[in-house]
Design an enzyme around this catalytic site. Sequence first.
Site, PDB file in Angstrom:
ATOM      1  N   ARG A  11      -3.037  32.644 -48.405  1.00  0.00           N
ATOM      2  CA  ARG A  11      -4.096  32.607 -49.369  1.00  0.00           C
ATOM      3  C   ARG A  11      -5.416  32.146 -48.754  1.00  0.00           C
ATOM      4  O   ARG A  11      -6.493  32.377 -49.296  1.00  0.00           O
ATOM      5  CB  ARG A  11      -3.707  31.624 -50.481  1.00  0.00           C
ATOM      6  N   GLY A  12      -5.310  31.481 -47.610  1.00  0.00           N
ATOM      7  CA  GLY A  12      -6.458  30.768 -47.054  1.00  0.00           C
ATOM      8  C   GLY A  12      -7.715  31.577 -46.794  1.00  0.00           C
ATOM      9  O   GLY A  12      -8.818  31.039 -46.830  1.00  0.00           O
ATOM     10  N   ASP A  34      -4.266  28.065 -35.790  1.00  0.00           N
ATOM     11  CA  ASP A  34      -3.820  26.718 -35.469  1.00  0.00           C
ATOM     12  C   ASP A  34      -2.806  26.831 -34.314  1.00  0.00           C
ATOM     13  O   ASP A  34      -3.203  26.907 -33.153  1.00  0.00           O
ATOM     14  CB  ASP A  34      -3.219  26.143 -36.760  1.00  0.00           C
ATOM     15  N   VAL A  83      -8.376  19.863 -41.642  1.00  0.00           N
ATOM     16  CA  VAL A  83      -9.514  20.388 -42.399  1.00  0.00           C
ATOM     17  C   VAL A  83      -9.080  21.033 -43.715  1.00  0.00           C
ATOM     18  O   VAL A  83      -7.956  21.531 -43.838  1.00  0.00           O
ATOM     19  CB  VAL A  83     -10.343  21.403 -41.566  1.00  0.00           C
ATOM     20  N   GLU A 127      -8.508  35.989 -40.842  1.00  0.00           N
ATOM     21  CA  GLU A 127      -7.743  34.744 -40.935  1.00  0.00           C
ATOM     22  C   GLU A 127      -8.708  33.578 -41.153  1.00  0.00           C
ATOM     23  O   GLU A 127      -9.834  33.596 -40.641  1.00  0.00           O
ATOM     24  CB  GLU A 127      -6.957  34.601 -39.615  1.00  0.00           C
ATOM     25  N   ASP A 128      -8.290  32.583 -41.902  1.00  0.00           N
ATOM     26  CA  ASP A 128      -9.166  31.424 -42.094  1.00  0.00           C
ATOM     27  C   ASP A 128      -9.130  30.512 -40.876  1.00  0.00           C
ATOM     28  O   ASP A 128     -10.161  30.076 -40.384  1.00  0.00           O
ATOM     29  CB  ASP A 128      -8.806  30.657 -43.380  1.00  0.00           C
TER      30      ASP A 128
END
Length: 178
Positions: free
Chosen positions: A45-46, A105, A155, A101-102
Amino acid sequence: MTQAPYEIDVMISAKSIAARIEDLAKIIESEFKDTDKLVVVGLLRGSFVFIADLVRELDLPVEVDFLEASSYGDGMESSREVRILKDIRGQIEGRDVLVVEDIVDTGHTLHQVMEVLGTRHPAKIKSIALLDKPARREVDMKADYTGFEIPDEFVVGYGIDYAQRNRNLPFIGKVRFT
Ligand code: PRP
């Protein structure tokens, strides 16, 4: 889930994000200037806030699609298992695709999504991430385009959650446990 109390400090302002997206949009436009209709795939969802702002800056014909993959639970730990929970609706064979993509990581999500979509024979496939946190990387993966490289901080905001909260903050914030 009980959560330790925390505060959120601004790490990247809404204004800085908007300015960076304008620059990124120009780069994407030049990369895909000859594309008939670019398929822009947001990873739910990001990425929902980023993709919304990005496509509105793109002076290109675009089709918007979504894919949901999951690598986190409701907490902060990233698992290595990436599950496709919802696939894209459209066919991408022979098409030009941009995966949005947000945050990258560990890199597992983007790595696996690019692999899966790559097997469908797109003509060209590129990725863009608003944030990149290289210190956390577990697989050799980097988005083709990155908005901001950030340190290993927790974050939230601008689509990114902590236990399904704070996605609606208009900036990228840093969680500080109090
Ligand atoms: C988060 C984030 C990225 C992914 C990055 O998604 O939005 O998609 O993890 O992590 P990785 O590089 O370690 O794989 P999440 O699974 O939390 O789902 P969400 O987008 O619905 O919040």
